[in-house]
Design an enzyme around this catalytic site. Structure first.
Site, PDB file in Angstrom:
ATOM      1  N   HIS A 105       0.844  -1.186   0.000  1.00  0.00           N
ATOM      2  CA  HIS A 105       0.000   0.000   0.000  1.00  0.00           C
ATOM      3  C   HIS A 105       0.885   1.243   0.000  1.00  0.00           C
ATOM      4  O   HIS A 105       1.702   1.441   0.899  1.00  0.00           O
ATOM      5  CB  HIS A 105      -0.905   0.012   1.229  1.00  0.00           C
ATOM      6  CG  HIS A 105      -1.942   1.090   1.196  1.00  0.00           C
ATOM      7  ND1 HIS A 105      -3.176   0.921   0.606  1.00  0.00           N
ATOM      8  CD2 HIS A 105      -1.929   2.361   1.682  1.00  0.00           C
ATOM      9  CE1 HIS A 105      -3.879   2.035   0.722  1.00  0.00           C
ATOM     10  NE2 HIS A 105      -3.141   2.927   1.373  1.00  0.00           N
ATOM     11  N   ALA A 119       1.595   5.108   0.506  1.00  0.00           N
ATOM     12  CA  ALA A 119       1.056   6.143   1.388  1.00  0.00           C
ATOM     13  C   ALA A 119       0.188   7.124   0.613  1.00  0.00           C
ATOM     14  O   ALA A 119       0.512   7.530  -0.493  1.00  0.00           O
ATOM     15  CB  ALA A 119       2.194   6.893   2.066  1.00  0.00           C
ATOM     16  N   CYS A 120      -0.939   7.478   1.214  1.00  0.00           N
ATOM     17  CA  CYS A 120      -1.844   8.463   0.628  1.00  0.00           C
ATOM     18  C   CYS A 120      -2.383   9.308   1.768  1.00  0.00           C
ATOM     19  O   CYS A 120      -3.380   8.940   2.401  1.00  0.00           O
ATOM     20  CB  CYS A 120      -2.968   7.778  -0.145  1.00  0.00           C
ATOM     21  SG  CYS A 120      -4.157   8.941  -0.868  1.00  0.00           S
ATOM     22  N   GLU A 149       4.183   8.564  -1.733  1.00  0.00           N
ATOM     23  CA  GLU A 149       2.974   9.375  -1.929  1.00  0.00           C
ATOM     24  C   GLU A 149       2.818   9.804  -3.384  1.00  0.00           C
ATOM     25  O   GLU A 149       3.794  10.119  -4.076  1.00  0.00           O
ATOM     26  CB  GLU A 149       3.064  10.624  -1.042  1.00  0.00           C
ATOM     27  CG  GLU A 149       1.873  11.545  -1.113  1.00  0.00           C
ATOM     28  CD  GLU A 149       0.717  11.125  -0.231  1.00  0.00           C
ATOM     29  OE1 GLU A 149      -0.433  11.244  -0.676  1.00  0.00           O
ATOM     30  OE2 GLU A 149       0.968  10.694   0.910  1.00  0.00           O
ATOM     31  N   ASP A 185       3.496   6.530 -13.431  1.00  0.00           N
ATOM     32  CA  ASP A 185       3.750   5.956 -12.114  1.00  0.00           C
ATOM     33  C   ASP A 185       5.252   5.959 -11.878  1.00  0.00           C
ATOM     34  O   ASP A 185       6.007   5.368 -12.650  1.00  0.00           O
ATOM     35  CB  ASP A 185       3.196   4.526 -12.053  1.00  0.00           C
ATOM     36  CG  ASP A 185       3.069   3.987 -10.633  1.00  0.00           C
ATOM     37  OD1 ASP A 185       3.868   4.404  -9.773  1.00  0.00           O
ATOM     38  OD2 ASP A 185       2.194   3.133 -10.397  1.00  0.00           O
ATOM     39  N   ARG A 201       6.669   4.981  -8.897  1.00  0.00           N
ATOM     40  CA  ARG A 201       6.981   4.186  -7.703  1.00  0.00           C
ATOM     41  C   ARG A 201       8.004   3.092  -7.977  1.00  0.00           C
ATOM     42  O   ARG A 201       8.163   2.641  -9.106  1.00  0.00           O
ATOM     43  CB  ARG A 201       5.694   3.556  -7.145  1.00  0.00           C
ATOM     44  CG  ARG A 201       4.749   4.549  -6.501  1.00  0.00           C
ATOM     45  CD  ARG A 201       3.435   3.910  -6.094  1.00  0.00           C
ATOM     46  NE  ARG A 201       2.639   3.499  -7.240  1.00  0.00           N
ATOM     47  CZ  ARG A 201       1.428   2.967  -7.151  1.00  0.00           C
ATOM     48  NH1 ARG A 201       0.882   2.763  -5.956  1.00  0.00           N
ATOM     49  NH2 ARG A 201       0.760   2.634  -8.238  1.00  0.00           N
TER      50      ARG A 201
END
Length: 356
Positions: free
Chosen positions: A213, A215-216, A254, A288, A290
């Site tokens: 997951h 971070a948001c 994030e 993206d 990430r």
């Protein structure tokens, strides 16, 4: 010398310098350049940079396409800074906030001669500092007299896979998942910590129910209705409690890796009518940014080799498997659809390949 910074430590120092507005020196063989971040550079330092020669603003191809700037290097554009232009002109090139109200930024002249290796390294560096992906660069002579600035090679901007060291773990009772343990891991590059929440007592010799997951802050903490992150986090924890065991990796990446400030810039562009992918591209980022190798590293450090992955994103599964973790099953996580995020989720399915 033992007390001198390592390449990884110099990289982290360079990121910090750029965020404060201080230029750094990049080298590649006999070539050298002075590099500053577009959004933190001030007029005084820009004037000093001009003393070394022709200054260029390095933009990614995505941002250059928005500005109709010529892209001669495939993935970036080297826009020559006009003699009369200052930091305001640079900021307008880098930040799309005023694109619709002030669409004309040119005429823009792009360099096409010479090697773009240092320019490419400059973009990697400002991205890794979570700044707008636009750099200000000027070539340096061999004897430049800037030994007091942080210096690193172009190759050192290509950050290797980050090793994560355990810091502490402690028991944590949770409303949605019952009793578990929160593990904190610190990257060796000095970056922000990442977390692993171990639910129950998951076995290491069989596939564990797992969730990577990202971070948001807006969704996980504030309950934003613009995304499905908060509901996914809560559903994953509840599923692990029902299962009796699981592991949730909370990765501090994030905004798909661009940071909260740039994520809010993207949100502002979405308010202008652009979808999430278009907004990222107008900022100069990829869809993206990430790095899910972090998830594979965390799972290995915890002793897991196989997972049943809670995700709708096949790319996340593929990147985890490329990191040496076997994904025995993809478990869908279809929650959180609202009137406010319906278009966002549709874009994730159509442009990012999410299986919704």
């Amino acid at each position: 010398m033992l007390l001198s910074p390592s390449p990884l430590e110099r990289l982290n120092r360079a990121r910090a310098d750029l965020r404060m507005g201080l230029p750094v020196v990049l080298t590649d063989g006999t070539d050298a350049a002075l590099v500053a971040a577009s959004e933190t550079l001030d007029e005084a330092r820009l004037a000093a940079m001009r003393g070394f020669g022709t200054v260029v603003v390095v933009l990614t191809a995505h941002r250059a396409q928005t500005l109709k700037a010529r892209v001669y290097d495939g993935d970036l554009s080297r826009v020559v800074l006009p003699a009369e232009a200052g930091v305001g002109w640079i900021e307008a090139l880098a930040d799309p906030a005023e694109d619709l109200t002030h669409p004309m930024k040119g005429p823009l002249t792009s360099q096409r001669e010479g090697d773009a290796g240092l320019h490419r390294a400059a973009i990697r560096l400002v991205k890794s500092a979570q700044l707008l992906p636009a750099a200000v660069l000027v070539p340096l002579p061999a004897a430049h007299g800037l030994d007091g600035l942080t210096s690193l090679t172009a190759g050192e901007t290509e950050a290797p896979e980050t090793r994560l060291d355990p810091v502490v773990a402690a028991r944590l009772p949770m409303q949605l998942a019952g009793v578990g343990r929160l593990h904190v891991f610190r990257p060796q590059d000095g970056g922000i910590e990442h977390y692993a929440i171990e639910i129950g007592r998951p076995m290491r010799d069989s596939p564990v129910l797992a969730r990577l997951h990202s971070a948001c802050f807006t969704g996980d903490v504030l309950g934003s209705l613009k995304c499905d992150c908060g509901p996914q986090l809560h559903a994953a924890l509840s599923a692990m409690q029902t299962e009796g065991a699981g592991v949730l990796l909370y990765l501090n990446q994030e905004g798909r890796g661009i940071g909260l400030a740039n994520k809010m810039r993207a949100y502002s562009l979405q308010d202008q009518g652009f979808d999430t992918v278009e907004a990222n591209h107008r900022l100069g980022f990829e869809d993206d940014e990430r790095d899910f190798r972090l998830g594979a590293e965390l799972l290995r450090r915890l002793g897991f080799e196989q997972v049943r992955l809670l995700t709708n994103n096949p790319k996340k599964q593929a990147m985890l498997e490329s990191g040496g973790i076997k994904v025995t099953e993809r478990v869908p996580l279809k929650v959180g659809l609202t009137e406010e995020n319906a278009a966002y989720l549709a874009t994730k399915a159509a442009k990012s390949g999410h299986l919704l």
